[in-house]
Motif scaffolding. Structure first.
Motif, PDB file in Angstrom:
ATOM      1  N   ASP A 114     -15.328 -37.405 -25.683  1.00  0.00           N
ATOM      2  CA  ASP A 114     -16.142 -38.014 -24.632  1.00  0.00           C
ATOM      3  C   ASP A 114     -17.268 -38.870 -25.218  1.00  0.00           C
ATOM      4  N   GLU A 115     -17.895 -38.379 -26.283  1.00  0.00           N
ATOM      5  CA  GLU A 115     -18.962 -39.152 -26.926  1.00  0.00           C
ATOM      6  C   GLU A 115     -18.412 -40.452 -27.516  1.00  0.00           C
ATOM      7  N   TRP A 116     -17.233 -40.364 -28.124  1.00  0.00           N
ATOM      8  CA  TRP A 116     -16.583 -41.568 -28.641  1.00  0.00           C
ATOM      9  C   TRP A 116     -16.334 -42.574 -27.513  1.00  0.00           C
ATOM     10  N   ASP A 117     -15.769 -42.087 -26.414  1.00  0.00           N
ATOM     11  CA  ASP A 117     -15.477 -42.978 -25.278  1.00  0.00           C
ATOM     12  C   ASP A 117     -16.743 -43.630 -24.748  1.00  0.00           C
ATOM     13  N   ASP A 118     -17.834 -42.851 -24.686  1.00  0.00           N
ATOM     14  CA  ASP A 118     -19.097 -43.392 -24.184  1.00  0.00           C
ATOM     15  C   ASP A 118     -19.612 -44.519 -25.092  1.00  0.00           C
ATOM     16  N   LEU A 119     -19.519 -44.329 -26.406  1.00  0.00           N
ATOM     17  CA  LEU A 119     -20.011 -45.342 -27.333  1.00  0.00           C
ATOM     18  C   LEU A 119     -19.136 -46.599 -27.310  1.00  0.00           C
ATOM     19  N   ILE A 120     -17.836 -46.421 -27.205  1.00  0.00           N
ATOM     20  CA  ILE A 120     -16.944 -47.584 -27.115  1.00  0.00           C
ATOM     21  C   ILE A 120     -17.169 -48.320 -25.794  1.00  0.00           C
ATOM     22  N   ALA A 121     -17.469 -47.585 -24.729  1.00  0.00           N
ATOM     23  CA  ALA A 121     -17.715 -48.212 -23.430  1.00  0.00           C
ATOM     24  C   ALA A 121     -18.922 -49.143 -23.489  1.00  0.00           C
ATOM     25  N   VAL A 122     -19.983 -48.710 -24.167  1.00  0.00           N
ATOM     26  CA  VAL A 122     -21.175 -49.556 -24.296  1.00  0.00           C
ATOM     27  C   VAL A 122     -20.925 -50.714 -25.249  1.00  0.00           C
ATOM     28  N   ASN A 123     -20.389 -50.396 -26.400  1.00  0.00           N
ATOM     29  CA  ASN A 123     -20.363 -51.331 -27.513  1.00  0.00           C
ATOM     30  C   ASN A 123     -19.187 -52.303 -27.521  1.00  0.00           C
ATOM     31  N   LEU A 124     -18.145 -52.033 -26.728  1.00  0.00           N
ATOM     32  CA  LEU A 124     -16.983 -52.918 -26.742  1.00  0.00           C
ATOM     33  C   LEU A 124     -16.446 -53.214 -25.338  1.00  0.00           C
ATOM     34  N   LYS A 125     -16.185 -52.157 -24.561  1.00  0.00           N
ATOM     35  CA  LYS A 125     -15.581 -52.379 -23.250  1.00  0.00           C
ATOM     36  C   LYS A 125     -16.468 -53.236 -22.356  1.00  0.00           C
ATOM     37  N   SER A 126     -17.780 -53.023 -22.412  1.00  0.00           N
ATOM     38  CA  SER A 126     -18.676 -53.806 -21.551  1.00  0.00           C
ATOM     39  C   SER A 126     -18.593 -55.290 -21.877  1.00  0.00           C
ATOM     40  N   TYR A 127     -18.350 -55.634 -23.139  1.00  0.00           N
ATOM     41  CA  TYR A 127     -18.227 -57.037 -23.534  1.00  0.00           C
ATOM     42  C   TYR A 127     -16.982 -57.667 -22.904  1.00  0.00           C
ATOM     43  N   PHE A 128     -15.902 -56.882 -22.875  1.00  0.00           N
ATOM     44  CA  PHE A 128     -14.681 -57.365 -22.235  1.00  0.00           C
ATOM     45  C   PHE A 128     -14.899 -57.552 -20.741  1.00  0.00           C
ATOM     46  N   TYR A 164     -19.632 -47.331 -33.606  1.00  0.00           N
ATOM     47  CA  TYR A 164     -20.346 -48.609 -33.549  1.00  0.00           C
ATOM     48  C   TYR A 164     -19.671 -49.651 -34.428  1.00  0.00           C
ATOM     49  N   THR A 165     -19.326 -49.291 -35.667  1.00  0.00           N
ATOM     50  CA  THR A 165     -18.696 -50.261 -36.559  1.00  0.00           C
ATOM     51  C   THR A 165     -17.297 -50.630 -36.068  1.00  0.00           C
ATOM     52  N   THR A 166     -16.573 -49.660 -35.525  1.00  0.00           N
ATOM     53  CA  THR A 166     -15.249 -49.946 -34.969  1.00  0.00           C
ATOM     54  C   THR A 166     -15.366 -50.937 -33.815  1.00  0.00           C
ATOM     55  N   ALA A 167     -16.346 -50.709 -32.936  1.00  0.00           N
ATOM     56  CA  ALA A 167     -16.549 -51.612 -31.800  1.00  0.00           C
ATOM     57  C   ALA A 167     -16.906 -53.011 -32.277  1.00  0.00           C
ATOM     58  N   ASN A 168     -17.731 -53.121 -33.301  1.00  0.00           N
ATOM     59  CA  ASN A 168     -18.160 -54.440 -33.752  1.00  0.00           C
ATOM     60  C   ASN A 168     -17.050 -55.205 -34.449  1.00  0.00           C
ATOM     61  N   GLY A 169     -16.171 -54.490 -35.153  1.00  0.00           N
ATOM     62  CA  GLY A 169     -14.976 -55.150 -35.656  1.00  0.00           C
ATOM     63  C   GLY A 169     -14.124 -55.662 -34.506  1.00  0.00           C
ATOM     64  N   GLY A 170     -14.028 -54.858 -33.446  1.00  0.00           N
ATOM     65  CA  GLY A 170     -13.288 -55.271 -32.264  1.00  0.00           C
ATOM     66  C   GLY A 170     -13.918 -56.448 -31.555  1.00  0.00           C
ATOM     67  N   ILE A 171     -15.235 -56.494 -31.528  1.00  0.00           N
ATOM     68  CA  ILE A 171     -15.932 -57.618 -30.887  1.00  0.00           C
ATOM     69  C   ILE A 171     -15.592 -58.927 -31.593  1.00  0.00           C
ATOM     70  N   THR A 172     -15.588 -58.911 -32.912  1.00  0.00           N
ATOM     71  CA  THR A 172     -15.252 -60.122 -33.647  1.00  0.00           C
ATOM     72  C   THR A 172     -13.819 -60.548 -33.360  1.00  0.00           C
ATOM     73  N   ALA A 173     -12.895 -59.592 -33.320  1.00  0.00           N
ATOM     74  CA  ALA A 173     -11.505 -59.914 -33.008  1.00  0.00           C
ATOM     75  C   ALA A 173     -11.368 -60.438 -31.582  1.00  0.00           C
ATOM     76  N   MET A 174     -12.053 -59.788 -30.634  1.00  0.00           N
ATOM     77  CA  MET A 174     -11.997 -60.221 -29.245  1.00  0.00           C
ATOM     78  C   MET A 174     -12.592 -61.619 -29.088  1.00  0.00           C
ATOM     79  N   THR A 175     -13.665 -61.897 -29.804  1.00  0.00           N
ATOM     80  CA  THR A 175     -14.292 -63.222 -29.765  1.00  0.00           C
ATOM     81  C   THR A 175     -13.282 -64.300 -30.135  1.00  0.00           C
ATOM     82  N   ARG A 176     -12.541 -64.053 -31.195  1.00  0.00           N
ATOM     83  CA  ARG A 176     -11.577 -65.054 -31.654  1.00  0.00           C
ATOM     84  C   ARG A 176     -10.429 -65.198 -30.658  1.00  0.00           C
ATOM     85  N   GLY A 177      -9.975 -64.069 -30.105  1.00  0.00           N
ATOM     86  CA  GLY A 177      -8.898 -64.136 -29.121  1.00  0.00           C
ATOM     87  C   GLY A 177      -9.306 -64.863 -27.857  1.00  0.00           C
ATOM     88  N   HIS A 178     -10.530 -64.588 -27.376  1.00  0.00           N
ATOM     89  CA  HIS A 178     -11.004 -65.242 -26.159  1.00  0.00           C
ATOM     90  C   HIS A 178     -11.308 -66.723 -26.391  1.00  0.00           C
TER      91      HIS A 178
END
Length: 261
Positions: A114-128, A164-178
């Protein structure tokens, strides 16, 4: 394209622009809100805590009050309502800055699902989600700019903050895809990857004298980053000064990393 104003660069095309910033009432986000206000933009931002005092100060200082919409970016209905209100008040959002983040330290062997899901929700899902919400209005307006906040922490392989680091790697990938997905609609999508920025939270929780000295040795430049140091790069990526820049991740870190991998 730019002219000097109040000690910094002015971006005339940002005047009157409808800007939405997540986490825009504290830390780096507050510096971004003020920077866009200074450019004459119409700024709306969301923040979990009540930052009415900050808005009062911005109105007094700049004669331009930001629209504060209190909500948690992990609450999708509230986030959609906040962005709809921002568009209703200021016109279609054509500059989106995804800044909200939670870099709480944790051990991989101890963190719960649950803590993992909460951190990914803030740090990655909200950006999507904010991108999904804002893009249709940008398409109708003929274009727009999205600036996502990543971090050099994932480039350095930092421990005790894996979500946090996993989300930020994902943000960079999502940025390029979008950038690829929405480029033909005139929408540019870029990321900024800060180094260690000494916000009030960082100073309170983790910035011991030893840690500060150690990190400074990793930088090329001999002073620590402050929130205002991120304003110029974000304004540049939001403005037509960067009209042909998209899909990029710009490290703003005093020279710790040498490429935005």
């Amino acid at each position: 394209m730019t002219e000097q104003l109040a000690g910094g660069a002015a971006f005339p095309d940002l005047r009157g622009t409808s800007v939405f910033i997540t986490g825009g009432g504290a830390g780096i986000g507050a510096a971004l809100t003020e920077a866009f206000l200074e450019q004459g933009a119409r700024v709306a931002f969301c923040q979990r805590s009540d930052v009415t005092v900050f808005c009062d100060r911005m109105e007094t200082r700049h004669g331009n009050r930001p629209l504060f919409l209190q909500c948690d970016v992990t609450d999708e209905p509230a986030l959609r309502a906040a962005m709809a209100e921002a568009a209703s008040e200021h016109g279609p959002i054509t500059v989106l800055v995804n800044n909200a983040a939670n870099d709480t330290r944790h051990d991989t062997l101890d963190i719960s699902s649950d803590e993992w899901d909460d951190l990914i929700a803030v740090n990655l899902k909200s950006y999507f989600l904010t991108t999904q919400i804002a893009v249709p209005g940008m398409m109708e307006a003929g274009g727009g700019a999205i600036v996502n906040f990543s971090s050099i922490s994932y480039m350095l392989g930092m421990a005790e903050m894996t979500a946090y680091t996993t989300a930020n790697g994902g943000i960079t990938a999502m940025t390029r895809g979008h950038a690829r997905e929405f480029g033909r609609d005139g929408i540019r999508v870029n990321a900024v990857a800060p180094g260690w920025v000494l916000t009030e939270r960082q100073l309170r929780l983790w910035a011991s004298p030893e840690a500060l000295d150690d990190f400074l040795t990793k930088q090329c430049l001999g002073r620590h980053l402050e929130p205002a140091d991120l304003a110029g790069p974000v304004l540049f990526l939001a403005s037509q000064a960067s009209a042909m820049i998209t899909g990029q991740c710009l490290a703003v870190d005093g020279g710790v990393v040498t490429t935005a991998a």
